[in-house]
Scaffold this motif. Structure first.
Motif, PDB file in Angstrom:
ATOM      1  N   ALA A   1      -1.599  -2.786   5.858  1.00 29.55           N
ATOM      2  CA  ALA A   1      -2.659  -3.223   4.934  1.00 29.55           C
ATOM      3  C   ALA A   1      -3.416  -1.970   4.494  1.00 29.55           C
ATOM      4  N   GLY A   2      -3.859  -1.972   3.246  1.00 32.37           N
ATOM      5  CA  GLY A   2      -4.512  -0.794   2.690  1.00 32.37           C
ATOM      6  C   GLY A   2      -5.879  -0.516   3.317  1.00 32.37           C
ATOM      7  N   GLY A   3      -6.180   0.774   3.484  1.00 33.31           N
ATOM      8  CA  GLY A   3      -7.508   1.165   3.939  1.00 33.31           C
ATOM      9  C   GLY A   3      -8.504   1.106   2.787  1.00 33.31           C
ATOM     10  N   ASP A   4      -9.794   1.017   3.082  1.00 32.28           N
ATOM     11  CA  ASP A   4     -10.843   0.927   2.069  1.00 32.28           C
ATOM     12  C   ASP A   4     -10.613  -0.227   1.095  1.00 32.28           C
ATOM     13  N   ARG A   5     -10.045  -1.289   1.608  1.00 26.52           N
ATOM     14  CA  ARG A   5      -9.836  -2.512   0.842  1.00 26.52           C
ATOM     15  C   ARG A   5     -10.235  -3.663   1.751  1.00 26.52           C
ATOM     16  N   ASP A   6     -10.375  -4.836   1.176  1.00 30.60           N
ATOM     17  CA  ASP A   6     -10.702  -6.069   1.883  1.00 30.60           C
ATOM     18  C   ASP A   6     -10.169  -6.072   3.330  1.00 30.60           C
TER      19      ASP A   6
ATOM     20  N   ASP B   1      -8.051 -12.014  -1.595  1.00 28.49           N
ATOM     21  CA  ASP B   1      -7.918 -10.574  -1.825  1.00 28.49           C
ATOM     22  C   ASP B   1      -9.257 -10.063  -2.345  1.00 28.49           C
ATOM     23  N   HIS B   2      -9.450  -8.778  -2.245  1.00 29.90           N
ATOM     24  CA  HIS B   2     -10.588  -8.109  -2.889  1.00 29.90           C
ATOM     25  C   HIS B   2     -11.962  -8.635  -2.483  1.00 29.90           C
ATOM     26  N   LEU B   3     -12.083  -9.197  -1.264  1.00 32.95           N
ATOM     27  CA  LEU B   3     -13.419  -9.666  -0.880  1.00 32.95           C
ATOM     28  C   LEU B   3     -14.305  -8.512  -0.390  1.00 32.95           C
TER      29      LEU B   3
ATOM     30  N   ASP C   1       1.741   1.576   8.441  1.00 34.05           N
ATOM     31  CA  ASP C   1       0.656   2.040   7.582  1.00 34.05           C
ATOM     32  C   ASP C   1       0.953   1.837   6.091  1.00 34.05           C
ATOM     33  N   ASP C   2      -0.089   1.498   5.333  1.00 28.06           N
ATOM     34  CA  ASP C   2       0.035   1.307   3.882  1.00 28.06           C
ATOM     35  C   ASP C   2      -1.230   1.861   3.243  1.00 28.06           C
ATOM     36  N   ASN C   3      -1.174   3.068   2.764  1.00 32.12           N
ATOM     37  CA  ASN C   3      -2.344   3.707   2.145  1.00 32.12           C
ATOM     38  C   ASN C   3      -3.593   3.603   3.029  1.00 32.12           C
ATOM     39  N   PRO C   4      -3.644   4.354   4.132  1.00 34.84           N
ATOM     40  CA  PRO C   4      -4.824   4.259   5.006  1.00 34.84           C
ATOM     41  C   PRO C   4      -6.131   4.677   4.316  1.00 34.84           C
ATOM     42  N   ARG C   5      -6.021   5.471   3.246  1.00 31.56           N
ATOM     43  CA  ARG C   5      -7.201   5.976   2.523  1.00 31.56           C
ATOM     44  C   ARG C   5      -8.199   6.549   3.541  1.00 31.56           C
ATOM     45  N   GLY C   6      -9.480   6.171   3.427  1.00 30.58           N
ATOM     46  CA  GLY C   6     -10.475   6.807   4.291  1.00 30.58           C
ATOM     47  C   GLY C   6     -10.586   6.219   5.687  1.00 30.58           C
TER      48      GLY C   6
ATOM     49  N   ASP D   1       9.174  -5.115  -1.302  1.00 30.42           N
ATOM     50  CA  ASP D   1       8.324  -6.051  -2.048  1.00 30.42           C
ATOM     51  C   ASP D   1       6.876  -5.569  -2.013  1.00 30.42           C
ATOM     52  N   TYR D   2       6.110  -5.946  -3.014  1.00 21.40           N
ATOM     53  CA  TYR D   2       4.724  -5.458  -3.150  1.00 21.40           C
ATOM     54  C   TYR D   2       3.715  -6.394  -2.487  1.00 21.40           C
ATOM     55  N   ALA D   3       4.138  -7.257  -1.584  1.00 25.60           N
ATOM     56  CA  ALA D   3       3.198  -8.189  -0.953  1.00 25.60           C
ATOM     57  C   ALA D   3       2.124  -7.424  -0.182  1.00 25.60           C
ATOM     58  N   HIS D   4       0.873  -7.529  -0.617  1.00 25.82           N
ATOM     59  CA  HIS D   4      -0.222  -6.865   0.086  1.00 25.82           C
ATOM     60  C   HIS D   4      -1.400  -7.818   0.273  1.00 25.82           C
ATOM     61  N   THR D   5      -1.124  -9.116   0.212  1.00 26.86           N
ATOM     62  CA  THR D   5      -2.126 -10.131   0.536  1.00 26.86           C
ATOM     63  C   THR D   5      -1.442 -11.143   1.467  1.00 26.86           C
TER      64      THR D   5
ATOM     65  N   ALA E   1       7.282  -4.605   3.090  1.00 27.03           N
ATOM     66  CA  ALA E   1       6.278  -5.167   2.183  1.00 27.03           C
ATOM     67  C   ALA E   1       5.074  -4.251   1.999  1.00 27.03           C
ATOM     68  N   GLY E   2       4.415  -4.373   0.841  1.00 29.10           N
ATOM     69  CA  GLY E   2       3.097  -3.765   0.639  1.00 29.10           C
ATOM     70  C   GLY E   2       3.002  -2.682  -0.410  1.00 29.10           C
ATOM     71  N   LYS E   3       4.106  -1.915  -0.602  1.00 23.88           N
ATOM     72  CA  LYS E   3       3.972  -0.783  -1.521  1.00 23.88           C
ATOM     73  C   LYS E   3       4.828  -0.921  -2.780  1.00 23.88           C
ATOM     74  N   GLY E   4       5.851  -1.751  -2.718  1.00 25.09           N
ATOM     75  CA  GLY E   4       6.633  -2.007  -3.930  1.00 25.09           C
ATOM     76  C   GLY E   4       7.055  -0.748  -4.661  1.00 25.09           C
ATOM     77  N   HIS E   5       6.546  -0.607  -5.880  1.00 29.43           N
ATOM     78  CA  HIS E   5       6.906   0.517  -6.756  1.00 29.43           C
ATOM     79  C   HIS E   5       6.145   1.798  -6.409  1.00 29.43           C
ATOM     80  N   GLU E   6       5.143   1.723  -5.533  1.00 28.64           N
ATOM     81  CA  GLU E   6       4.258   2.889  -5.332  1.00 28.64           C
ATOM     82  C   GLU E   6       5.046   4.127  -4.933  1.00 28.64           C
ATOM     83  N   GLN E   7       4.534   5.258  -5.359  1.00 31.06           N
ATOM     84  CA  GLN E   7       5.253   6.515  -5.127  1.00 31.06           C
ATOM     85  C   GLN E   7       4.558   7.419  -4.129  1.00 31.06           C
TER      86      GLN E   7
HETATM   87  N1  LIG Z   1      -4.157  -3.405  -6.681  1.00 33.78           N
HETATM   88  C1  LIG Z   1      -4.155  -3.428  -5.260  1.00 33.78           C
HETATM   89  C2  LIG Z   1      -2.951  -2.718  -4.754  1.00 33.78           C
HETATM   90  C3  LIG Z   1      -2.816  -2.683  -3.240  1.00 33.78           C
HETATM   91  C4  LIG Z   1      -1.537  -2.062  -2.786  1.00 33.78           C
HETATM   92  C5  LIG Z   1      -1.463  -1.731  -1.336  1.00 33.78           C
HETATM   93  N2  LIG Z   1      -0.356  -0.852  -1.151  1.00 33.78           N
HETATM   94  C6  LIG Z   1      -2.761  -1.098  -0.841  1.00 33.78           C
HETATM   95  O1  LIG Z   1      -2.878   0.097  -0.985  1.00 33.78           O
HETATM   96  O2  LIG Z   1      -3.609  -1.807  -0.328  1.00 33.78           O
HETATM   97  C7  LIG Z   1      -5.426  -2.801  -4.730  1.00 33.78           C
HETATM   98  O3  LIG Z   1      -5.791  -1.750  -5.215  1.00 33.78           O
HETATM   99  O4  LIG Z   1      -6.035  -3.414  -3.890  1.00 33.78           O
END
Ligand SMILES: N[C@H](CCC[C@H](N)C(=O)O)C(=O)O
Ligand SMILES: CC(=O)N[C@H]1[C@@H](OP(=O)(O)OP(=O)(O)OC[C@H]2O[C@@H](n3ccc(=O)[nH]c3=O)[C@H](O)[C@@H]2O)O[C@H](CO)[C@@H](O)[C@@H]1O[C@H](C)C(=O)N[C@@H](C)C(=O)N[C@H](CCC(=O)O)C(=O)O
Ligand SMILES: Nc1ncnc2c1ncn2[C@@H]1O[C@H](COP(=O)(O)OP(=O)(O)OP(=O)(O)O)[C@@H](O)[C@H]1O
Ligand SMILES: [Mg+2]
Length: 491
Positions: A381-386, A198-200, A408-413, A352-356, A459-465
């Motif tokens: 999988a989240g955008g703007d992340r590993d 994660d987080h690479l 989709d799971d938080n596509p962000r940018g 479930d909050y599985a996001h790895t 999977a991926g968002k768990g508690h997220e609102q």
């Molecule tokens: N603490 C993690 C949460 C990821 C949750 C997932 N829903 C996503 O947005 O990738 C992060 O900020 O990478």
């Protein structure tokens, strides 16, 4: 409070003195008497805000020696984040008497929450701090980040102590550890859950990521403290080495815990309909616990939580019996294998909050023993992340589910379609994986096709609102809750 006193406690030398009224790392939060921490950040350089901070009344600035500070005392340190944390820790008093921290790629939130619950059931006034926010005996308040900034972190701790909270478990993320966002306090024990990808996007490679986490044992846990180590991870022995180098006591937890040393050995685990039966070895005795939660991963987290409570127990307890009795009464953690709904055909829907990759596998494996028909997994999988975790997630979902739906799971940018494509690329050749644009549509499709004996995993968002679109000024959060959507689709 005098700056000279704080500096002395932190082992820092300063020229001059001042009365300190507070601490800030953002110039917009500086008031007269504040000590300002000016840090080079990922997006901007905090040193650029030093003049504005001084203008607003900062009496001292903790910054690199090469930074220019005029009109306030320059506390010059090569590592200003570390120095600032130590200085601020002297200011925020009192703090709860027993503080423990949890690190690892997955399971931090669950473990701090379970630790809080066990303490509470054993009669302690306990709180947890992490991804779910600050949870106290009375309420839960979201902080937005897993590890808030150092000033928020320390002031939360003082606030909790003033409310009478004596025991706190907090989540130490790798970002938090590498940015010195949670330190300076007496930490009686630190726990390690596991390490996987994660987080690479943030850490250069797995070794650097691991090293960031190991700062918990190298520096953050107090001298003479304990390392509670989950033994069944490929990195567990390396964690032991860090603990040994510091002279920390090791409390080992897991199937490979050595019966001869302090710890909890998992002797047997049998899934039952609503949970699992655990046989544990501790201090020469055996204990049977009926854990009311499913999945090997939840057993692991509950055991690490029990380990933290036992490792920090004093002459007044709690003792092993009380701790293991409390384990049998653990409540589910929000958004972690949470049963959200049952559809009209009788198929349960889990959130479930599985996001790895590793977490996705753990969540799927947790549900597998309970599936008599098909396991249908919805994930993204989240955008703007590993980005490197996307293909492995596609691979794992297709390999271990009967039906996998990529959404989709938080596509962000980023463009949601290209994130989905990167996930699908990992499952090349598999014919049980498809994509559905839009998370609600994907959840609806999964729930609609689930028949008796099937299970749906979202999977991926768990508690997220919310679902996050865009970045920086263009960022928008659209309200979205997997549990609510699942209930609506199942109705
Ligand atoms: N603490 C993690 C949460 C990821 C949750 C997932 N829903 C996503 O947005 O990738 C992060 O900020 O990478
Ligand atoms: C990459 C990262 O972790 N960034 C965090 C970090 O930012 P940074 O230090 O790089 O800050 P920056 O924005 O470049 O600014 C530099 C400095 O200038 C200051 N500043 C900035 C603007 C201004 O006008 N005035 C000013 O003084 C800032 O306060 C900061 O001290 O420190 C900030 C303050 O503490 C955090 O808000 C910010 O989190 C961002 C928003 C974020 O998304 N972080 C995520 C990735 C994160 O940390 N997640 C982990 C969870 C991981 C997990 O659980 O798996 C977490 O622990 O929450
Ligand atoms: N011990 C574990 N081993 C493997 N996977 C786990 C473990 N614990 C949790 N998971 C998986 O990781 C997900 C997130 O769990 P949790 O929120 O407790 O972890 P976290 O470390 O706090 O995550 P984050 O990095 O987002 O803060 C769970 O929903 C589950 O899918
Ligand atoms: Mg967390």
């Amino acid at each position: 409070m005098k700056l000279s006193n704080l500096a002395q406690k932190a082992g820092l030398s300063i020229n001059g003195d001042a009365d300190v009224t507070g601490f800030a790392i953002d110039n917009r939060k500086v008031a007269p008497g504040t000590v300002f921490g000016a840090f080079e950040g990922a997006t901007v350089n905090g040193e650029d805000f030093i003049p504005a901070a001084v203008q607003a009344g900062a009496v001292a600035v903790v910054a690199r020696p090469e930074a220019s500070v005029e009109g306030a005392i320059h506390i010059a340190e090569a590592n200003p984040r570390r120095a600032f944390a130590r200085l601020a820790a002297g200011f925020f008093k009192p703090v709860p008497a027993t503080i423990v921290a949890v690190t690892g790629t997955n399971g931090k939130t669950s473990t701090v929450e379970m630790t809080r619950q066990i303490w509470r059931m054993c009669g302690r006034s306990a709180a947890s701090i992490g991804t779910l926010g600050v949870t106290t005996p009375d309420e839960s308040v979201s902080t937005g980040l897993t590890t808030p900034d150092i000033v928020t972190f320390l002031s939360n701790m003082t606030g909790l102590a003033r409310e009478g909270v004596s025991h706190v478990a907090y989540e130490a993320s790798s970002h938090g550890l590498s940015q010195f966002r949670n330190e300076g306090l007496p930490v009686a024990a630190g726990a390690f859950t596991n390490l996987s990808r994660d987080h690479l996007d943030y850490h250069a490679d797995m070794d650097e990521y691991f090293a960031a986490k190991m700062r918990l044992f190298d520096e953050v846990v107090s001298e003479g403290g304990t390392a509670v180590i989950w033994t069944d991870d490929p990195r567990s022995d390396a964690v032991r080495n860090h603990a040994a180098a510091r002279g920390l006591r090791v409390f080992a937890v897991g199937e490979q815990a050595d019966a001869a040393e302090a710890g909890i050995r998992l002797l047997n685990r049998t899934p039952t309909e609503l949970g699992q039966d655990l046989l544990l070895g501790h201090d020469g005795a055996e204990y049977k616990v009926q854990l009311p939660l499913i999945g090997a991963y939840q057993a692991a987290n509950a055991l690490v939580a029990a380990g933290l409570v036992l490792a920090t127990a004093d002459k007044d307890g709690p003792d092993a019996k009380a701790v293991f009795d409390a384990m049998a009464r653990l409540q589910p953690v929000r958004g972690r294998l949470e049963r959200a709904a049952i559809n009209r055909a009788g198929a349960p829907v889990y959130v479930d909050y599985a996001h790895t990759p590793d977490a996705l596998e753990a969540a799927i494996f947790a549900l597998r023993p309970h599936v008599s028909g098909r396991l249908i997994t919805v994930f993204g999988a989240g955008g703007d992340r590993d980005t490197g975790k996307r293909a492995p997630m596609g691979d794992i979902a297709a390999a271990h589910s009967d039906v996998a739906i990529v959404t989709d799971d938080n596509p962000r940018g980023e463009d949601p379609a290209s994130i989905r494509a990167a996930i699908l690329a990992g499952a090349e050749g598999a014919d049980n994986i498809t994509e559905v644009d839009g998370r609600r549509a994907a959840i609806a499709a999964a729930i609609k096709q689930a028949g008796k004996g099937d299970i749906v995993l979202i999977a991926g968002k768990g508690h997220e609102q919310g679902q996050i679109y865009g970045r920086a000024e263009a960022m928008r959060v659209h309200p979205f809750d997997d549990v609510t959507v699942a209930r609506e689709c199942a109705a």
